[in-house]
Design a protein around this motif. Structure first.
Motif, PDB file in Angstrom:
ATOM      1  N   PRO A  63       0.817  -1.217   0.000  1.00 53.51           N
ATOM      2  CA  PRO A  63       0.000   0.000   0.000  1.00 53.51           C
ATOM      3  C   PRO A  63       0.847   1.263   0.000  1.00 53.51           C
ATOM      4  N   VAL A  64       0.307   2.291  -0.622  1.00 53.57           N
ATOM      5  CA  VAL A  64       0.977   3.587  -0.692  1.00 53.57           C
ATOM      6  C   VAL A  64       0.032   4.629  -0.111  1.00 53.57           C
ATOM      7  N   LEU A  65       0.509   5.330   0.910  1.00 59.44           N
ATOM      8  CA  LEU A  65      -0.291   6.340   1.604  1.00 59.44           C
ATOM      9  C   LEU A  65       0.454   7.660   1.581  1.00 59.44           C
ATOM     10  N   ALA A  66      -0.248   8.734   1.192  1.00 57.41           N
ATOM     11  CA  ALA A  66       0.395  10.044   1.158  1.00 57.41           C
ATOM     12  C   ALA A  66      -0.622  11.127   1.493  1.00 57.41           C
ATOM     13  N   PRO A  67      -0.215  12.127   2.280  1.00 58.52           N
ATOM     14  CA  PRO A  67      -1.115  13.262   2.524  1.00 58.52           C
ATOM     15  C   PRO A  67      -1.321  14.055   1.236  1.00 58.52           C
ATOM     16  N   ILE A  68      -2.491  14.647   1.098  1.00 53.66           N
ATOM     17  CA  ILE A  68      -2.778  15.457  -0.084  1.00 53.66           C
ATOM     18  C   ILE A  68      -3.340  16.804   0.378  1.00 53.66           C
ATOM     19  N   PRO A  69      -3.227  17.834  -0.452  1.00 52.12           N
ATOM     20  CA  PRO A  69      -3.743  19.160  -0.071  1.00 52.12           C
ATOM     21  C   PRO A  69      -5.263  19.139   0.104  1.00 52.12           C
ATOM     22  N   ARG A  70      -5.737  20.009   0.942  1.00 52.85           N
ATOM     23  CA  ARG A  70      -7.167  20.110   1.216  1.00 52.85           C
ATOM     24  C   ARG A  70      -7.974  20.357  -0.065  1.00 52.85           C
ATOM     25  N   HIS A  71      -7.508  21.300  -0.894  1.00 46.97           N
ATOM     26  CA  HIS A  71      -8.277  21.651  -2.085  1.00 46.97           C
ATOM     27  C   HIS A  71      -8.393  20.478  -3.055  1.00 46.97           C
ATOM     28  N   CYS A  73      -8.771  19.188   9.534  1.00 47.10           N
ATOM     29  CA  CYS A  73      -8.979  17.841   8.995  1.00 47.10           C
ATOM     30  C   CYS A  73      -7.800  17.488   8.076  1.00 47.10           C
ATOM     31  N   ILE A  74      -7.322  16.255   8.189  1.00 45.29           N
ATOM     32  CA  ILE A  74      -6.171  15.806   7.402  1.00 45.29           C
ATOM     33  C   ILE A  74      -6.654  14.881   6.295  1.00 45.29           C
ATOM     34  N   PHE A  75      -6.111  15.064   5.105  1.00 52.24           N
ATOM     35  CA  PHE A  75      -6.540  14.315   3.934  1.00 52.24           C
ATOM     36  C   PHE A  75      -5.398  13.430   3.423  1.00 52.24           C
ATOM     37  N   TYR A  76      -5.767  12.208   3.026  1.00 51.68           N
ATOM     38  CA  TYR A  76      -4.785  11.256   2.506  1.00 51.68           C
ATOM     39  C   TYR A  76      -5.321  10.608   1.233  1.00 51.68           C
ATOM     40  N   ARG A  77      -4.357  10.156   0.420  1.00 51.60           N
ATOM     41  CA  ARG A  77      -4.699   9.288  -0.710  1.00 51.60           C
ATOM     42  C   ARG A  77      -4.040   7.938  -0.456  1.00 51.60           C
ATOM     43  N   LEU A  78      -4.825   6.883  -0.620  1.00 52.47           N
ATOM     44  CA  LEU A  78      -4.354   5.531  -0.330  1.00 52.47           C
ATOM     45  C   LEU A  78      -4.612   4.622  -1.530  1.00 52.47           C
ATOM     46  N   HIS A  79      -3.555   3.966  -2.008  1.00 52.57           N
ATOM     47  CA  HIS A  79      -3.669   2.915  -3.021  1.00 52.57           C
ATOM     48  C   HIS A  79      -3.171   1.628  -2.383  1.00 52.57           C
ATOM     49  N   PHE A  80      -3.924   0.549  -2.565  1.00 48.79           N
ATOM     50  CA  PHE A  80      -3.548  -0.672  -1.850  1.00 48.79           C
ATOM     51  C   PHE A  80      -3.910  -1.926  -2.644  1.00 48.79           C
ATOM     52  N   PRO A  81      -3.068  -2.979  -2.522  1.00 51.78           N
ATOM     53  CA  PRO A  81      -3.374  -4.272  -3.127  1.00 51.78           C
ATOM     54  C   PRO A  81      -3.947  -5.266  -2.116  1.00 51.78           C
ATOM     55  N   ASN A  82      -3.760  -4.961  -0.830  1.00 56.85           N
ATOM     56  CA  ASN A  82      -4.152  -5.866   0.246  1.00 56.85           C
ATOM     57  C   ASN A  82      -4.754  -5.045   1.381  1.00 56.85           C
ATOM     58  N   VAL A  83      -6.005  -5.360   1.738  1.00 55.69           N
ATOM     59  CA  VAL A  83      -6.710  -4.535   2.709  1.00 55.69           C
ATOM     60  C   VAL A  83      -6.114  -4.662   4.112  1.00 55.69           C
ATOM     61  N   PHE A  84      -5.552  -5.828   4.440  1.00 56.95           N
ATOM     62  CA  PHE A  84      -4.946  -6.013   5.757  1.00 56.95           C
ATOM     63  C   PHE A  84      -3.722  -5.113   5.908  1.00 56.95           C
ATOM     64  N   ALA A  85      -2.879  -5.100   4.862  1.00 59.00           N
ATOM     65  CA  ALA A  85      -1.690  -4.247   4.893  1.00 59.00           C
ATOM     66  C   ALA A  85      -2.089  -2.772   4.878  1.00 59.00           C
ATOM     67  N   ALA A  86      -3.172  -2.447   4.177  1.00 59.98           N
ATOM     68  CA  ALA A  86      -3.627  -1.066   4.117  1.00 59.98           C
ATOM     69  C   ALA A  86      -4.057  -0.569   5.492  1.00 59.98           C
ATOM     70  N   TRP A  87      -4.817  -1.386   6.207  1.00 61.77           N
ATOM     71  CA  TRP A  87      -5.273  -0.957   7.528  1.00 61.77           C
ATOM     72  C   TRP A  87      -4.106  -0.870   8.516  1.00 61.77           C
ATOM     73  N   ALA A  88      -3.162  -1.802   8.404  1.00 59.23           N
ATOM     74  CA  ALA A  88      -1.975  -1.754   9.272  1.00 59.23           C
ATOM     75  C   ALA A  88      -1.185  -0.472   9.023  1.00 59.23           C
ATOM     76  N   LEU A  89      -1.101  -0.049   7.768  1.00 62.61           N
ATOM     77  CA  LEU A  89      -0.391   1.189   7.443  1.00 62.61           C
ATOM     78  C   LEU A  89      -1.125   2.396   8.012  1.00 62.61           C
ATOM     79  N   LEU A  90      -2.439   2.390   7.910  1.00 62.53           N
ATOM     80  CA  LEU A  90      -3.230   3.488   8.483  1.00 62.53           C
ATOM     81  C   LEU A  90      -3.048   3.565  10.001  1.00 62.53           C
ATOM     82  N   GLU A  91      -3.051   2.425  10.659  1.00 64.77           N
ATOM     83  CA  GLU A  91      -2.874   2.406  12.109  1.00 64.77           C
ATOM     84  C   GLU A  91      -1.490   2.935  12.501  1.00 64.77           C
ATOM     85  N   ALA A  92      -0.483   2.613  11.670  1.00 68.74           N
ATOM     86  CA  ALA A  92       0.884   3.037  12.000  1.00 68.74           C
ATOM     87  C   ALA A  92       1.145   4.512  11.710  1.00 68.74           C
TER      88      ALA A  92
END
Length: 290
Positions: free
Chosen positions: A229-237, A268-287
């Motif tokens: 999974p790839v997680l990155a903050p994105i601008p509000r707009h 409020c904080i905004f993120y974009r998340l791309h993921f191949p595996n939902v378990f790994a995605a949630w673990a990344l969000l928690e971390a």
């Protein structure tokens, strides 16, 4: 004469569902059981099933308006399916018109006493992420309707989660049931050709009852081609430009964009998340996020 009656409250709106027959009771209850239940309240929306001369008539009354006939059938399962459709559509319109509450096509969970919203196109993995969060003991607000009020709070709309098949592509049914965090059920109804279709329902047990402030928003997309999974903050707009397309009732970008901007906290904080595996995605969000 009423054979059964249920009253529930969503975002301060009282909805009553009743019938003069018990034929629909069991199936309709499956769609209503997660909501906050009340008694002896004056309903804002009123759904009624009247059985007479072998036909079930399903109608709705909104406020002091005339009764609106929604469905008629000799099969009580069709009427229960009609409730599942019209309950959401009528309530979303009422909330928008009378309470100025926006409904966003997104999942929302409670984490650390704050609302976290997950928005994406159909097939983006919204229900999978929602399920992963529930199995990590997040509280459930909705997997489909994020009710955003003008004070920036999200009101719970805990409809039962629905998957098309008995097995979820990412989760083992028996393992889910063993956690005690999500209960399995089902509903049978006839399709347009008379064939029986089984809709699988899932009832989270940790349901959020009070509104929560929206503090985190994740725009997500399932991508089987990724290794991790790839997680990155994105601008509000950037996030706000995408959100209007997810509104159930759209008034046009010129109105929807500033209305969303006013309701969502500046912190409020905004993120974009791309993921191949939902378990790994949630673990990344928690971390990285929670």
């Amino acid at each position: 004469m009423k054979q059964w009656c249920v009253q529930c409250r969503i975002a301060g709106v009282v909805i009553q569902v009743d019938a003069n027959t018990t034929a629909c009771q069991q199936d309709m209850w499956k769609f209503l059981k997660l909501y906050e239940h009340v008694e002896h309240q004056q309903p804002n929306l009123y759904f009624s099933v009247i059985y007479e001369q072998g036909v079930y008539h399903f109608s709705c009354i909104i406020g002091d308006q005339p009764s609106l006939q929604l469905w008629s059938s000799s099969d009580d399962r069709e009427v229960s399916a009609a409730l599942e459709i019209h309950f959401y559509s009528q309530l979303v319109q009422y909330l928008y018109r009378e309470k100025h509450i926006l409904s966003i096509h997104a999942a929302v969970l409670g984490v650390a006493n704050q609302a976290v919203m997950f928005a994406g196109e159909s097939g983006a993995g919204k229900s999978s992420i929602c399920t992963a969060g529930l199995l990590s003991e997040a509280s459930y607000l909705s997997d489909e309707f994020t009710l955003l009020a003008d004070d920036g709070y999200v009101h719970p709309f805990p409809r039962p989660m629905q998957w098309e098949h008995k097995e979820h592509p990412a989760f083992d049914r028996e393992k889910i049931e063993r956690t005690g965090l999500i209960a399995a059920d089902y509903f049978d109804f006839p399709d347009t050709e008379g064939e029986i279709v089984r809709c699988h329902l899932w009832h989270p047990t940790h349901v959020q009852r009070q509104p929560l402030k929206l503090k985190t928003m994740v725009l997500h997309q399932y991508n089987a081609g990724l290794e991790k999974p790839v997680l990155a903050p994105i601008p509000r707009h950037e996030a706000l430009m995408e959100l209007p397309q997810h509104l159930h009732i759209q008034a046009g970008m010129a109105k929807d964009f500033p209305m969303l901007n006013q309701r969502i906290d500046q912190d409020c904080i905004f993120y974009r998340l791309h993921f191949p595996n939902v378990f790994a995605a949630w673990a990344l969000l928690e971390a990285k996020v929670f």
